[in-house]
Design a protein around this motif. Sequence first.
Motif, PDB file in Angstrom:
ATOM      1  N   CYS A 166     -50.862  14.930  28.328  1.00 45.85           N
ATOM      2  CA  CYS A 166     -50.663  14.192  27.075  1.00 45.85           C
ATOM      3  C   CYS A 166     -51.297  12.809  27.131  1.00 45.85           C
ATOM      4  O   CYS A 166     -50.902  11.903  26.382  1.00 45.85           O
ATOM      5  CB  CYS A 166     -49.168  14.068  26.775  1.00 45.85           C
ATOM      6  SG  CYS A 166     -48.322  15.639  26.585  1.00 45.85           S
ATOM      7  N   THR A 167     -52.241  12.598  28.024  1.00 42.73           N
ATOM      8  CA  THR A 167     -52.861  11.280  28.169  1.00 42.73           C
ATOM      9  C   THR A 167     -53.840  11.021  27.024  1.00 42.73           C
ATOM     10  O   THR A 167     -54.293  11.947  26.353  1.00 42.73           O
ATOM     11  CB  THR A 167     -53.627  11.182  29.502  1.00 42.73           C
ATOM     12  OG1 THR A 167     -54.732  12.088  29.468  1.00 42.73           O
ATOM     13  CG2 THR A 167     -52.723  11.528  30.672  1.00 42.73           C
ATOM     14  N   ASP A 168     -54.171   9.746  26.852  1.00 38.64           N
ATOM     15  CA  ASP A 168     -55.173   9.376  25.837  1.00 38.64           C
ATOM     16  C   ASP A 168     -56.548   9.212  26.472  1.00 38.64           C
ATOM     17  O   ASP A 168     -57.389   8.463  25.980  1.00 38.64           O
ATOM     18  CB  ASP A 168     -54.758   8.096  25.107  1.00 38.64           C
ATOM     19  CG  ASP A 168     -54.591   6.918  26.054  1.00 38.64           C
ATOM     20  OD1 ASP A 168     -54.725   7.109  27.281  1.00 38.64           O
ATOM     21  OD2 ASP A 168     -54.318   5.799  25.571  1.00 38.64           O
ATOM     22  N   ASP A 169     -56.773   9.896  27.582  1.00 38.08           N
ATOM     23  CA  ASP A 169     -58.044   9.844  28.302  1.00 38.08           C
ATOM     24  C   ASP A 169     -59.062  10.730  27.584  1.00 38.08           C
ATOM     25  O   ASP A 169     -58.888  11.941  27.484  1.00 38.08           O
ATOM     26  CB  ASP A 169     -57.839  10.320  29.733  1.00 38.08           C
ATOM     27  CG  ASP A 169     -59.079  10.148  30.591  1.00 38.08           C
ATOM     28  OD1 ASP A 169     -60.139   9.788  30.034  1.00 38.08           O
ATOM     29  OD2 ASP A 169     -58.992  10.359  31.805  1.00 38.08           O
ATOM     30  N   ARG A 170     -60.136  10.115  27.090  1.00 39.17           N
ATOM     31  CA  ARG A 170     -61.164  10.869  26.377  1.00 39.17           C
ATOM     32  C   ARG A 170     -62.251  11.402  27.301  1.00 39.17           C
ATOM     33  O   ARG A 170     -63.185  12.047  26.861  1.00 39.17           O
ATOM     34  CB  ARG A 170     -61.826   9.991  25.312  1.00 39.17           C
ATOM     35  CG  ARG A 170     -60.858   9.313  24.356  1.00 39.17           C
ATOM     36  CD  ARG A 170     -61.617   8.496  23.317  1.00 39.17           C
ATOM     37  NE  ARG A 170     -60.730   7.636  22.545  1.00 39.17           N
ATOM     38  CZ  ARG A 170     -61.124   6.863  21.555  1.00 39.17           C
ATOM     39  NH1 ARG A 170     -62.389   6.836  21.201  1.00 39.17           N
ATOM     40  NH2 ARG A 170     -60.269   6.097  20.907  1.00 39.17           N
ATOM     41  N   ARG A 207     -53.757  17.659  25.438  1.00 38.56           N
ATOM     42  CA  ARG A 207     -54.095  16.891  24.241  1.00 38.56           C
ATOM     43  C   ARG A 207     -55.542  16.451  24.375  1.00 38.56           C
ATOM     44  O   ARG A 207     -55.969  16.028  25.456  1.00 38.56           O
ATOM     45  CB  ARG A 207     -53.181  15.664  24.153  1.00 38.56           C
ATOM     46  CG  ARG A 207     -53.678  14.526  23.289  1.00 38.56           C
ATOM     47  CD  ARG A 207     -52.879  13.267  23.641  1.00 38.56           C
ATOM     48  NE  ARG A 207     -53.219  12.136  22.799  1.00 38.56           N
ATOM     49  CZ  ARG A 207     -52.684  10.923  22.959  1.00 38.56           C
ATOM     50  NH1 ARG A 207     -51.818  10.697  23.924  1.00 38.56           N
ATOM     51  NH2 ARG A 207     -53.029   9.936  22.148  1.00 38.56           N
ATOM     52  N   GLU A 217     -55.310  15.307  18.776  1.00 35.64           N
ATOM     53  CA  GLU A 217     -54.150  14.442  18.657  1.00 35.64           C
ATOM     54  C   GLU A 217     -53.776  14.079  17.220  1.00 35.64           C
ATOM     55  O   GLU A 217     -52.621  13.799  16.938  1.00 35.64           O
ATOM     56  CB  GLU A 217     -54.357  13.167  19.471  1.00 35.64           C
ATOM     57  CG  GLU A 217     -55.538  12.327  19.060  1.00 35.64           C
ATOM     58  CD  GLU A 217     -55.717  11.117  19.962  1.00 35.64           C
ATOM     59  OE1 GLU A 217     -56.141  10.081  19.454  1.00 35.64           O
ATOM     60  OE2 GLU A 217     -55.434  11.217  21.165  1.00 35.64           O
ATOM     61  N   THR A 218     -54.729  14.088  16.288  1.00 36.44           N
ATOM     62  CA  THR A 218     -54.397  13.707  14.910  1.00 36.44           C
ATOM     63  C   THR A 218     -54.490  14.871  13.921  1.00 36.44           C
ATOM     64  O   THR A 218     -54.254  14.677  12.727  1.00 36.44           O
ATOM     65  CB  THR A 218     -55.329  12.577  14.428  1.00 36.44           C
ATOM     66  OG1 THR A 218     -56.684  13.032  14.461  1.00 36.44           O
ATOM     67  CG2 THR A 218     -55.171  11.331  15.283  1.00 36.44           C
ATOM     68  N   PHE A 260     -58.855  14.235  22.296  1.00 36.39           N
ATOM     69  CA  PHE A 260     -59.057  13.185  21.301  1.00 36.39           C
ATOM     70  C   PHE A 260     -59.605  13.751  19.992  1.00 36.39           C
ATOM     71  O   PHE A 260     -59.117  13.447  18.906  1.00 36.39           O
ATOM     72  CB  PHE A 260     -59.989  12.119  21.853  1.00 36.39           C
ATOM     73  CG  PHE A 260     -60.301  11.022  20.873  1.00 36.39           C
ATOM     74  CD1 PHE A 260     -59.331  10.122  20.489  1.00 36.39           C
ATOM     75  CD2 PHE A 260     -61.567  10.907  20.312  1.00 36.39           C
ATOM     76  CE1 PHE A 260     -59.599   9.114  19.576  1.00 36.39           C
ATOM     77  CE2 PHE A 260     -61.853   9.908  19.407  1.00 36.39           C
ATOM     78  CZ  PHE A 260     -60.862   9.008  19.033  1.00 36.39           C
ATOM     79  N   PHE A 278     -47.335  10.225  22.463  1.00 40.47           N
ATOM     80  CA  PHE A 278     -47.600  11.659  22.334  1.00 40.47           C
ATOM     81  C   PHE A 278     -46.728  12.451  23.305  1.00 40.47           C
ATOM     82  O   PHE A 278     -46.041  13.408  22.928  1.00 40.47           O
ATOM     83  CB  PHE A 278     -49.091  11.916  22.590  1.00 40.47           C
ATOM     84  CG  PHE A 278     -49.579  13.256  22.119  1.00 40.47           C
ATOM     85  CD1 PHE A 278     -50.250  13.376  20.920  1.00 40.47           C
ATOM     86  CD2 PHE A 278     -49.380  14.395  22.878  1.00 40.47           C
ATOM     87  CE1 PHE A 278     -50.721  14.615  20.479  1.00 40.47           C
ATOM     88  CE2 PHE A 278     -49.836  15.633  22.452  1.00 40.47           C
ATOM     89  CZ  PHE A 278     -50.512  15.737  21.248  1.00 40.47           C
TER      90      PHE A 278
END
Length: 626
Positions: free
Chosen positions: A489-493, A515, A536-537, A517, A429
């Motif tokens: 831009c992390t994927d940390d929820r 960003r 993100e999606t 989730f 991302f």
Amino acid sequence: MSLLALTVAATEVAAEQASDTALVEGAILLGVATLFVLLFRRLGLGAVLGYLIAGSLVGPYGLGLVGGGESKLAFAEIGIAFLLFLVGLELHPRRLWDMRHAIFGLGLAQVVITGLILSGLIFLTLGFSWQAALALGLPLALSSTAQVLPGLKSSGRINSPFGEKAFSILLFQDLAIVPMITIIAVLSRAPASAAGPPGWQMALYTVGAIVVLVLAGRFVVNPLLRIIGRYGERELFVVVGLLVVLASAAFMHSLHLSTALGAFIAGVMLADSPYRHEIEADVEPFRLVLLGLFFLAVGMVLDLNVIRDDPLRVVALAAGLVAVKVAVLTVIVRLFGKPWSVALGLGLLLSQGGEFGFLLFTQATEAQLIVPEAASLFSAVVTLSMISTPFLMLFARNLEFAPESVAADLDDPEHAPRGSAIVVGYGRFGQIVTQMLNAVDCSVTLIDKKPSQIETSGRFDTKVYYGDGLKIDVLRRADAEHARLIIFCTDDRSFDAAVMAPIVKAFPDAKILTRVFDRRQLMAIDGAGIDGAVRETFESSIALGLLALKQIEVSEDEIADVEQALRHLDAERLDAQISEGDLRAGMDHRFIAGGGRQAASVLETLRERRRAAKLAKEEAEAAVGA
């Protein structure tokens, strides 16, 4: 009055009194449970301990306000069956395959080695027979899923590498309950009678029952669900979900096997069903209520006299249990190649005894492997070890986020050239976002806390600096005070408004984008004051949907109307969800089969505007031509 009439009248009076007693006891249990669960939740000690303390307080060994703990425990064990059913539903083959090394490697090693070591210590120090030591030691190897998982989920760490390892071990422990039940049945000293077959025969029954349940799931339950799915009646899914759990449990009980084992197999045989999520959602409330009742009943039957008579012994055994589990699991995780900080963190996190220990101790007592006094003693030990969990979890979290040994060789953000933008998280991302900034010659400082990602980026001539970008001191070292943009831009929820608000306040001159989730996390960061957020999606889903419409030859104008309507409806629905704090808000702001009233209205309005604009254009062109 005749004798028969007197008997009937007495029976009716007794039934009415029993009903009144049940209602009063139920009100007392629920009232005290609500109070203590709220209190323990507020203190951060978890709901399980609240239920246990509430049950012990009102039970026969406490204030004596409620009796019949054993009978309530027998009924409440259905809650364990529902929990195991839901565990079985999660065992999708693909998920098992992805986590196979952690589950069947790390999890298996933890259960077997810890269980055998604890059994050996009990055998050598407390004078139990080897059968009794095994019946006590193996259950003590289990940890509290009901305590650990909610903590990981609430902090958003369930999907982190640390959380996945903890979940894998807990998942295997849940699986290990099934063979433990069978081992206790095989070792049973209960005399053979019409009440049940011998242990070896029960083992054969177990194998046969599993085969029967799997076949029933494939050829009976799944076809039944497909038929119900055609009708779309939600209540039928509730009925079938309860039917599957109770019928499987009753079938196993008729063979003198564990009802929990039957429910577990029922869950596994539905793991691949397309209706799994509906069943899971419908069964979950029953699981929560019955599992809470189970812990209440456990507290009621917990013999407080054991603690009062020899408190030092109980405390010493509980401390010994925690120490042994920490030491053993730390060594095991280290042997699997993980850093000492992660190994010790997992050891602390999973050091307590588990709730299934109460169930297995009860079964060991019924199998005459241990006496009731021993079951009471070790139930008290498990309870005290669970009390230590919230405090040990704090140490575990500090160790979880301790820098790895390789981090010493990585550059800190303070060494980075000063940039106009800071991008936190340089995964797939963040890489796209960074490319767009580079395209307009915007200087970017990249930060990531994964050494492996930093190393991989270095191979492609991209310099990424090491640090946790959600920490204000790390951002300061990256000169965030002078940055125009800070983009997460992390994927940390896990981060929410409580995490983002201090960052916004610390760097008021920077535009902060992030960003997220999903819409749940978008709701969670509401009020933090950030300048923008993107699911993100969401955009990629719209892009694929537009491509799908083109493939079925929908006109360009219609495609444009659908996209505009969808974005408008989604924004309104999101505003309603945030303002009401409820995911179900704005349910009519969706396109569903048949249209949906609000969605269809918005789309039709857009179509009318387009038609009116087209007509106006044509009239204007005609007027010019005239």
